[in-house]
Write an enzyme that holds these catalytic residues in place. Sequence first.
Site, PDB file in Angstrom:
ATOM      1  N   SER A 160       2.817  -7.139   1.721  1.00  0.00           N
ATOM      2  CA  SER A 160       1.819  -6.314   2.528  1.00  0.00           C
ATOM      3  C   SER A 160       0.739  -6.583   1.449  1.00  0.00           C
ATOM      4  O   SER A 160       0.363  -8.323   1.429  1.00  0.00           O
ATOM      5  CB  SER A 160       2.579  -5.077   2.455  1.00  0.00           C
ATOM      6  OG  SER A 160       1.756  -4.479   3.653  1.00  0.00           O
ATOM      7  N   LEU A 161       0.216  -5.495   1.394  1.00  0.00           N
ATOM      8  CA  LEU A 161      -1.227  -5.746   0.354  1.00  0.00           C
ATOM      9  C   LEU A 161      -0.965  -6.072  -0.927  1.00  0.00           C
ATOM     10  O   LEU A 161      -1.978  -7.074  -1.480  1.00  0.00           O
ATOM     11  CB  LEU A 161      -1.774  -4.231   0.183  1.00  0.00           C
ATOM     12  CG  LEU A 161      -3.048  -3.459  -0.419  1.00  0.00           C
ATOM     13  CD1 LEU A 161      -3.769  -2.633   0.340  1.00  0.00           C
ATOM     14  CD2 LEU A 161      -2.790  -3.537  -2.445  1.00  0.00           C
ATOM     15  N   PHE A 203       1.880   5.180   9.151  1.00  0.00           N
ATOM     16  CA  PHE A 203       2.506   3.959   7.953  1.00  0.00           C
ATOM     17  C   PHE A 203       3.493   3.979   8.267  1.00  0.00           C
ATOM     18  O   PHE A 203       3.674   2.720   8.047  1.00  0.00           O
ATOM     19  CB  PHE A 203       1.330   4.443   6.909  1.00  0.00           C
ATOM     20  CG  PHE A 203       1.436   2.372   6.749  1.00  0.00           C
ATOM     21  CD1 PHE A 203       0.199   2.246   7.069  1.00  0.00           C
ATOM     22  CD2 PHE A 203       1.896   2.092   5.449  1.00  0.00           C
ATOM     23  CE1 PHE A 203      -0.247   0.279   6.503  1.00  0.00           C
ATOM     24  CE2 PHE A 203       1.552   0.938   4.709  1.00  0.00           C
ATOM     25  CZ  PHE A 203       0.846  -0.205   5.587  1.00  0.00           C
ATOM     26  N   LEU A 204       4.284   4.487   7.371  1.00  0.00           N
ATOM     27  CA  LEU A 204       5.791   4.539   6.933  1.00  0.00           C
ATOM     28  C   LEU A 204       6.667   4.335   8.434  1.00  0.00           C
ATOM     29  O   LEU A 204       7.226   2.607   8.370  1.00  0.00           O
ATOM     30  CB  LEU A 204       6.295   5.168   6.559  1.00  0.00           C
ATOM     31  CG  LEU A 204       5.883   5.626   4.570  1.00  0.00           C
ATOM     32  CD1 LEU A 204       7.125   7.145   4.528  1.00  0.00           C
ATOM     33  CD2 LEU A 204       5.603   4.914   3.629  1.00  0.00           C
ATOM     34  N   ALA A 205       5.721   5.178   9.605  1.00  0.00           N
ATOM     35  CA  ALA A 205       6.796   4.372  10.768  1.00  0.00           C
ATOM     36  C   ALA A 205       6.527   2.816  11.477  1.00  0.00           C
ATOM     37  O   ALA A 205       7.483   2.218  11.399  1.00  0.00           O
ATOM     38  CB  ALA A 205       6.505   5.357  11.328  1.00  0.00           C
ATOM     39  N   LEU A 206       5.223   2.830  10.968  1.00  0.00           N
ATOM     40  CA  LEU A 206       4.784   1.644  11.306  1.00  0.00           C
ATOM     41  C   LEU A 206       5.625   0.252  10.533  1.00  0.00           C
ATOM     42  O   LEU A 206       5.545  -0.766  10.906  1.00  0.00           O
ATOM     43  CB  LEU A 206       3.092   1.466  11.116  1.00  0.00           C
ATOM     44  CG  LEU A 206       2.594   1.935  12.065  1.00  0.00           C
ATOM     45  CD1 LEU A 206       0.600   2.064  11.635  1.00  0.00           C
ATOM     46  CD2 LEU A 206       2.347   1.355  13.387  1.00  0.00           C
ATOM     47  N   ASP A 257       8.084  -8.055  12.758  1.00  0.00           N
ATOM     48  CA  ASP A 257       6.683  -6.886  11.847  1.00  0.00           C
ATOM     49  C   ASP A 257       5.639  -6.522  13.189  1.00  0.00           C
ATOM     50  O   ASP A 257       4.882  -7.883  13.762  1.00  0.00           O
ATOM     51  CB  ASP A 257       6.194  -7.587  10.988  1.00  0.00           C
ATOM     52  CG  ASP A 257       5.412  -7.851   9.987  1.00  0.00           C
ATOM     53  OD1 ASP A 257       5.117  -6.439  10.373  1.00  0.00           O
ATOM     54  OD2 ASP A 257       5.379  -7.849   9.020  1.00  0.00           O
ATOM     55  N   TRP A 295       1.032  -1.179  -0.078  1.00  0.00           N
ATOM     56  CA  TRP A 295      -0.013   0.288  -0.042  1.00  0.00           C
ATOM     57  C   TRP A 295       0.873   1.442  -0.139  1.00  0.00           C
ATOM     58  O   TRP A 295       1.766   1.383   0.761  1.00  0.00           O
ATOM     59  CB  TRP A 295      -0.835  -0.683   1.090  1.00  0.00           C
ATOM     60  CG  TRP A 295      -1.607   1.080   1.252  1.00  0.00           C
ATOM     61  CD1 TRP A 295      -3.198   1.274   0.371  1.00  0.00           C
ATOM     62  CD2 TRP A 295      -1.800   2.396   1.837  1.00  0.00           C
ATOM     63  NE1 TRP A 295      -3.999   2.372   1.351  1.00  0.00           N
ATOM     64  CE2 TRP A 295      -2.606   2.687   1.912  1.00  0.00           C
ATOM     65  CE3 TRP A 295      -0.556   2.719   3.172  1.00  0.00           C
ATOM     66  CZ2 TRP A 295      -3.255   5.028   3.014  1.00  0.00           C
ATOM     67  CZ3 TRP A 295      -1.281   3.863   4.051  1.00  0.00           C
ATOM     68  CH2 TRP A 295      -2.401   4.741   3.737  1.00  0.00           C
ATOM     69  N   HIS A 350       8.957  -5.102   8.914  1.00  0.00           N
ATOM     70  CA  HIS A 350       7.642  -5.466   7.843  1.00  0.00           C
ATOM     71  C   HIS A 350       8.202  -5.514   6.591  1.00  0.00           C
ATOM     72  O   HIS A 350       7.397  -5.645   5.544  1.00  0.00           O
ATOM     73  CB  HIS A 350       6.848  -4.461   8.041  1.00  0.00           C
ATOM     74  CG  HIS A 350       5.740  -5.188   7.089  1.00  0.00           C
ATOM     75  ND1 HIS A 350       4.688  -5.639   7.186  1.00  0.00           N
ATOM     76  CD2 HIS A 350       4.858  -3.507   6.020  1.00  0.00           C
ATOM     77  CE1 HIS A 350       3.426  -5.262   6.368  1.00  0.00           C
ATOM     78  NE2 HIS A 350       3.600  -4.790   5.413  1.00  0.00           N
TER      79      HIS A 350
END
Length: 257
Positions: free
Chosen positions: A81-82, A143-146, A207, A21, A234
């Site tokens: 991922s997605l 989201f990038l940090a996650l 992850d 994503w 991740h």
Amino acid sequence: MKLFVEKAGHGPIPLVMLHGWAMHGGVLAPLVEALDDQCTMYVVDLPGHGYSRDSELPLEPRVCAAAIAAQTPPAIWLGWSLGGLIALTAALDMPRQVRGLSMLCATPKFARDASWPHGADETLVRQLATDLETDYHATLERFLALEAMGSADPRAELRHLRTLVFERGEPDRRVLQEGIALLETSDRRAALPDLTVPSTWISGRRDRLVPPQAMQWSASQCAGRYHDIPQAGHAPFFAHADAVAQALQPLLATFER
């Protein structure tokens, strides 16, 4: 309606690669390099992402799978991922086109609920959808940090992700919302026993978005191989591309020309 598909490598095994994503195929470059001698890779920019930003195709797994299949030869498909939801859909629906499946930090169901303790917090997914409407760039930053969390050097990985995310332009906000909806609602768990192609499920032990337990369970439902990369988060292909390539070897060996 065509998607941007970059051909790379000169090996005998065809491999289709799908990003996650808000990203684009360019983020998979370290893994492309690691497999250069072994595979000919078809690295896709999904609709609304990267050089496919102007594509009017919806970010819907069956639509995307059909469009990608029309532009690539029969191959092993890898989804990060997605991108894994699209690769899994293709493997279930088109086993003659998808000769093998690699799920890289990807599961058939992303969001956690009472029946799925291994998913990501569903409130996180909903908040991402809400925040996209009000603060687009800050939402991507979170989201990038996650994605970077859990890696051996999360600050360095976050800097790298920040550099890459807009390298091919900004993703279309329409497909970002469609992607969030996919992450919130998709559930292909019940279909896993119907998977007829060989599969390899590769997790990063650290992850924070896709727990390794989710991938281990998923692999067990379809007689797939499970491989865990201990120091990875991740996006294991950044710092551990060689380990990902090594984990793919049994799957690559199953390809019949």
